[in-house]
Write an enzyme that holds these catalytic residues in place. Structure first.
Site, PDB file in Angstrom:
ATOM      1  N   ARG A   1       0.827  -1.208   0.000  1.00 56.13           N
ATOM      2  CA  ARG A   1       0.000   0.000   0.000  1.00 56.13           C
ATOM      3  C   ARG A   1       0.861   1.257   0.000  1.00 56.13           C
ATOM      4  NH1 ARG A   1      -4.606   0.665   4.512  1.00 56.13           N
ATOM      5  NH2 ARG A   1      -2.783   1.032   5.829  1.00 56.13           N
TER       6      ARG A   1
ATOM      7  N   LYS B   1      -2.734   6.596   1.483  1.00 58.68           N
ATOM      8  CA  LYS B   1      -2.603   7.019   2.881  1.00 58.68           C
ATOM      9  C   LYS B   1      -1.651   8.217   2.999  1.00 58.68           C
ATOM     10  CE  LYS B   1      -2.670   4.710   7.393  1.00 58.68           C
ATOM     11  NZ  LYS B   1      -4.107   4.900   7.638  1.00 58.68           N
TER      12      LYS B   1
ATOM     13  N   GLU C   1     -16.351   6.596   4.325  1.00 58.66           N
ATOM     14  CA  GLU C   1     -15.678   6.011   5.482  1.00 58.66           C
ATOM     15  C   GLU C   1     -15.724   6.960   6.657  1.00 58.66           C
ATOM     16  OE1 GLU C   1     -11.123   6.129   5.386  1.00 58.66           O
ATOM     17  OE2 GLU C   1     -11.609   5.954   3.259  1.00 58.66           O
TER      18      GLU C   1
END
Length: 418
Positions: free
Chosen positions: A162, A264, A300
């Protein structure tokens, strides 16, 4: 240990310059000291092999540097033999300084190499660093759990992948998966005494990737730093594993199509602080965000993914660039399917919250957190105030027992360190 083999390679070579001979002599002296202190140091053999591989006459400075790093790590294993003296029963989700951090650097267009453990402390950055001026930075989060005399990591290669995906989006070089995982292992072992006893919490691991080089005009930074630090933690929400209360935010948005919501990056989290702070001031635990186009589809929570349960069907918003592909989310989906549930990854309308049986959140920090109520445009919907619903309790139990090594890991998700 293989220290004698390393010493054998550090014989004087009078064809070298005086400065190189001095470096060889200095390294040999250090190695002899290290050899004499073997009862105190217990570095793994691969560190000594690194020394041996680098102990050429043409590269003595690098060898000396690697030796010093190995000594730091060796010393840390001695320190890590006993638990840190803190109140393990009162851990929250707050930062506690530990012993060591891992640092590795590279230039733009280059590759990461020669990372090392350093004593934990402040770092130095230019005021013109890319991360400070243009937000060129990413982070990851994963946990380590104590199991008897060993420590378990949970799917660290997924975090590495990721980070690489995020780095590509942010025009940054990234460590390889192997470099990332090895760096995590070294950092955790060096700070092993900070891993909470079983059932008391976990060691939160925070890898950072940032543009540390100075840049004035808008451009990728010329230098990058990969850094890992750790901290023992307890539950993320003050409610612990009790149900949390969310409010749906329909004016402010976390991410937009084509933006960076699916990676992220550090800026994603600064963007939620305003709505989150206002929600907490009103007594809510956190904020649930909607999509910014239709303003009716769930995305989210500030730092975790959302799931909606109706009968045997568990629904969660599909990953389409605005939602972070959570590793706990991915794991829960696999666990749920293995337990016989039907899992749907699709657009989930906010109105579906009105007749849901259960709602829960997932994330590295929260693991699985039951939702007790959701408030939307002044209307509050409750899902039970006595704790976990049956489905979220079942999934939480399976996942946490996997993470802590309490059941057989048929998924091959855990990595054991000793």
């Amino acid at each position: 240990m293989e220290i004698n083999a390393v010493l054998a390679n550090f014989q004087p070579n009078y064809l070298l310059s005086p400065s190189s001979r001095s470096a060889v002599s200095s390294t040999r002296t250090s190695l002899q000291l290290f050899s004499s202190q073997q009862t105190r140091f217990s570095a793994p053999l691969f560190h000594t092999r690194q020394l041996l591989a680098s102990a050429s006459y043409r590269n003595v400075n690098e060898a000396n540097s690697r030796f010093k790093s190995a000594v730091v790590l060796s010393d840390s294993y001695s320190e890590a033999s006993e638990l840190a003296d803190i109140e393990w029963d009162n851990l929250g989700f707050g930062f506690i300084p530990t012993d060591y951090m891992y640092v590795m650097k590279c230039t733009q267009g280059g590759s990461f190499s020669k990372g090392e453990l350093q004593r934990f402390g402040n770092i130095e950055l230019s005021p013109s660093a890319g991360v400070l001026n243009y937000g060129q930075g990413l982070f990851e989060g994963l946990k380590a759990y104590r199991k008897d005399d060993s420590v378990l990591l949970f799917r660290p290669e997924e975090n590495a992948l990721r980070m690489r995906q995020g780095a590509e989006r942010m025009c940054m070089p990234s460590p390889t998966v192997e470099q990332f995982v090895e760096a995590v292992k070294e950092t955790v072992l060096a700070n092993k005494r900070w891993v909470p006893p079983p059932g008391k919490g976990s060691l939160y691991i925070r890898p950072l990737l940032m543009g540390s080089g100075a840049v004035l005009g808008l451009a990728p930074a010329p230098e990058y730093t990969f850094l890992i630090y750790v901290s023992p933690v307890g539950n993320y929400f003050k409610e612990g594993v009790a149900p949390i209360n969310l409010i749906v935010e329909h004016e402010l948005h976390r991410a937009t199509p084509g933006g960076t919501g699916g990676v992220k990056t550090i800026g994603n989290y600064a963007a939620v602080l305003k709505a989150q702070s206002a929600a907490k001031a009103k007594g809510y635990s956190d904020v649930l965000y909607l999509d910014c186009v239709h303003k009716k589809y769930l995305e989210e929570v500030s730092s975790c993914n959302i799931f909606v349960v109706k009968g045997n069907i568990i629904s969660t918003p599909a990953i389409k660039g605005t939602i972070l592909p959570g590793i706990t989310r991915k794991s829960i989906i696999d666990v749920a399917r293995s337990q016989g549930f039907q899992v749907e990854e699709r657009p989930v309308e906010v109105d579906e919250l009105l007749d849901a049986d259960e709602v829960f959140c997932t994330g590295t920090a929260v693991v699985v957190s039951p939702v007790g109520s959701i408030t939307y445009k002044g209307k509050r919907v409750s899902y039970g105030l006595d704790g976990f619903g049956a489905v979220s309790q079942q999934l939480y139990s399976v996942l946490t027992r996997l993470q802590m090594g309490l059941i057989d890991d048929k998924m091959n998700w855990t990595v054991e360190l000793s």
